[in-house]
Scaffold this motif. Structure first.
Motif, PDB file in Angstrom:
ATOM      1  N   ASN A  13      76.586 105.831  -4.012  1.00 31.87           N
ATOM      2  CA  ASN A  13      75.348 105.763  -4.843  1.00 31.87           C
ATOM      3  C   ASN A  13      74.803 104.487  -4.531  1.00 31.87           C
ATOM      4  OD1 ASN A  13      75.151 107.766  -6.575  1.00 31.87           O
ATOM      5  ND2 ASN A  13      77.258 107.273  -7.497  1.00 31.87           N
ATOM      6  N   THR A  14      75.557 103.484  -3.834  1.00 38.68           N
ATOM      7  CA  THR A  14      75.101 102.253  -3.280  1.00 38.68           C
ATOM      8  C   THR A  14      73.912 102.479  -2.334  1.00 38.68           C
ATOM      9  OG1 THR A  14      76.930 100.921  -3.407  1.00 38.68           O
ATOM     10  CG2 THR A  14      75.465 100.132  -1.967  1.00 38.68           C
ATOM     11  N   ILE A  15      74.217 103.568  -1.339  1.00 39.98           N
ATOM     12  CA  ILE A  15      72.908 103.738  -0.381  1.00 39.98           C
ATOM     13  C   ILE A  15      71.976 104.512  -0.952  1.00 39.98           C
ATOM     14  CG2 ILE A  15      72.610 105.127   1.929  1.00 39.98           C
ATOM     15  CD1 ILE A  15      75.478 104.590   2.444  1.00 39.98           C
ATOM     16  N   ILE A  16      72.231 105.477  -1.735  1.00 40.01           N
ATOM     17  CA  ILE A  16      71.192 106.412  -2.486  1.00 40.01           C
ATOM     18  C   ILE A  16      70.248 105.523  -3.379  1.00 40.01           C
ATOM     19  CG2 ILE A  16      70.465 108.308  -3.826  1.00 40.01           C
ATOM     20  CD1 ILE A  16      73.267 109.592  -2.686  1.00 40.01           C
ATOM     21  N   THR A  17      71.181 104.809  -4.247  1.00 36.99           N
ATOM     22  CA  THR A  17      70.216 103.803  -5.384  1.00 36.99           C
ATOM     23  C   THR A  17      69.446 102.704  -4.553  1.00 36.99           C
ATOM     24  OG1 THR A  17      72.082 104.344  -6.923  1.00 36.99           O
ATOM     25  CG2 THR A  17      70.445 102.519  -7.281  1.00 36.99           C
ATOM     26  N   LEU A  29      72.275 102.452 -15.320  1.00 35.74           N
ATOM     27  CA  LEU A  29      71.590 101.537 -15.804  1.00 35.74           C
ATOM     28  C   LEU A  29      71.689 100.134 -15.208  1.00 35.74           C
ATOM     29  CD1 LEU A  29      69.645 100.688 -18.521  1.00 35.74           C
ATOM     30  CD2 LEU A  29      71.715 100.039 -19.641  1.00 35.74           C
ATOM     31  N   PRO A  30      72.804  99.410 -15.049  1.00 34.94           N
ATOM     32  CA  PRO A  30      72.941  98.090 -14.308  1.00 34.94           C
ATOM     33  C   PRO A  30      72.357  97.950 -12.977  1.00 34.94           C
ATOM     34  CG  PRO A  30      74.900  98.949 -15.016  1.00 34.94           C
ATOM     35  CD  PRO A  30      74.175 100.125 -15.383  1.00 34.94           C
ATOM     36  N   CYS A  61      77.286  96.566  -8.755  1.00 34.33           N
ATOM     37  CA  CYS A  61      77.023  97.296  -9.994  1.00 34.33           C
ATOM     38  C   CYS A  61      77.626  98.353 -10.075  1.00 34.33           C
ATOM     39  CB  CYS A  61      75.452  97.187 -10.343  1.00 34.33           C
ATOM     40  SG  CYS A  61      74.640  95.878 -10.644  1.00 34.33           S
ATOM     41  N   VAL A  62      77.723  99.422  -9.108  1.00 34.53           N
ATOM     42  CA  VAL A  62      78.107 100.716  -9.184  1.00 34.53           C
ATOM     43  C   VAL A  62      79.508 100.745  -8.884  1.00 34.53           C
ATOM     44  CG1 VAL A  62      75.859 101.731  -8.515  1.00 34.53           C
ATOM     45  CG2 VAL A  62      77.590 101.247  -6.663  1.00 34.53           C
ATOM     46  N   LEU A  91      65.160  93.568 -11.311  1.00 35.34           N
ATOM     47  CA  LEU A  91      64.744  92.333 -12.052  1.00 35.34           C
ATOM     48  C   LEU A  91      65.150  91.102 -11.131  1.00 35.34           C
ATOM     49  CD1 LEU A  91      65.764  93.300 -15.751  1.00 35.34           C
ATOM     50  CD2 LEU A  91      63.364  92.584 -15.080  1.00 35.34           C
ATOM     51  N   ILE A  92      66.316  91.045 -10.672  1.00 36.65           N
ATOM     52  CA  ILE A  92      67.004  89.865 -10.015  1.00 36.65           C
ATOM     53  C   ILE A  92      66.194  89.935  -8.786  1.00 36.65           C
ATOM     54  CG2 ILE A  92      69.003  89.124  -8.424  1.00 36.65           C
ATOM     55  CD1 ILE A  92      71.120  90.422 -10.671  1.00 36.65           C
TER      56      ILE A  92
END
Length: 303
Positions: free
Chosen positions: A95-99, A234-235, A271-272, A242-243
């Protein structure tokens, strides 16, 4: 020996107990275990369940660590070794890569289509890998869910992209991927569990006696899963943009524009890694439901 490996180590009636449980179950380090290590974990767990004797060289802490390694790789119903990318331990790195791809490459139609397709394909693999052993999904059901989720995600993303281009604030465009993921979850999850909606999910009394299947309980459970999946995303998909926008305004990437990519990947990964287990723990795996809300035929069986 009082250790019961058939039950979670931590109290599942409390959020903290569930959170610690899922933190260990989704630990990304478990994805690095070799087949030899996984097979040894399976042997140890299977042998302990039969003999109730502590294996040589093991203590309680090591035994539970081995059990969580076993749970992270083997299907709870079938006992089969699951696909690597479909395991819970792979959720954070994948999910880090995909998100990261979705929130970084969101400005062109081609990039939007590609990353939304990748995300829904990964979700389909995860759903297939973690399918129920009692009520397995058919190929047609899996394919229909996959197509619907892809269509929902792409339709939402492309529609919103066309709208935000007319807005003065470019920040809105950064949240389109999150909206698309939310829309896909509310399509994909009910479709993947359509058999529960049609036939109901098992309902038990407090002492563990099965009284039948309830469509009401199924709908409530599926709704909670949808909510937790949205909160899970969400996070990483809102705080990161935003950051990043704030860091860009401060000139952090003036000299090295490409540095925004590893910067966002780091934030998403952070986050994930924690959002996945902490959001899985929001709702109990086995939830209580008011008897009065059940179907009439089940109320009779409850007494």
């Amino acid at each position: 020996m009082s250790i019961d490996l058939d039950k979670p180590r931590y109290d599942q009636s409390t959020y903290m107990g569930r959170a610690i449980h899922f933190l260990q179950l989704t630990n990304p380090m478990n994805a690095l275990a070799s087949d030899k290590e996984l097979d040894e974990a399976k042997r140890v767990v299977t042998e302990f369940r039969k003999t109730r004797r502590m294996p040589p060289g093991y203590d309680e802490e090591k035994l539970w660590k081995t059990k969580y390694l076993y749970d992270s790789a083997f299907h709870p119903d079938t006992g089969e070794k699951m696909l690597l990318i479909g395991r819970m331990a792979s959720q954070a790195p994948m999910n880090t890569i995909i998100t990261g791809g979705m929130i970084t490459f969101y400005k062109t139609t081609a990039a939007t289509v590609f990353w939304q397709w990748v995300n829904q394909t990964f979700n389909a693999v995860v759903n297939y890998t973690n399918r129920s052993g009692d009520t397995p999904m058919s190929s047609s059901q899996l394919f229909a869910s996959y197509c619907a989720a892809c269509g929902g995600a792409l339709g939402t993303a492309l529609y919103l992209n066309s709208k935000v281009k007319k807005m003065k604030n470019p920040m809105y465009a950064r949240f389109v991927p999150f909206a698309a993921v939310c829309g896909a979850n509310f399509i994909n999850i009910p479709m993947m569990r359509s058999s529960e909606i049609l036939n109901g999910t098992p309902v038990f009394t407090a002492d563990g006696q099965r009284v039948g299947e309830s469509k009401t309980a199924a709908m409530r459970g599926i709704s909670l899963v949808c909510i937790s999946r949205v909160i899970m995303a969400l996070p990483g998909m809102t705080l990161t943009p935003l950051i990043t926008a704030y860091a860009t305004r401060r000139g952090l990437f003036c000299h090295y524009p490409m540095a925004v990519i590893p910067f966002q990947l780091f934030l998403v990964g952070l986050c994930v890694t924690f959002a996945t287990p902490l959001c899985c723990a929001i709702f109990p795996q086995r939830a209580a439901i008011d008897v009065e809300s059940l179907e009439p035929e089940l109320k009779v069986n409850m007494f």
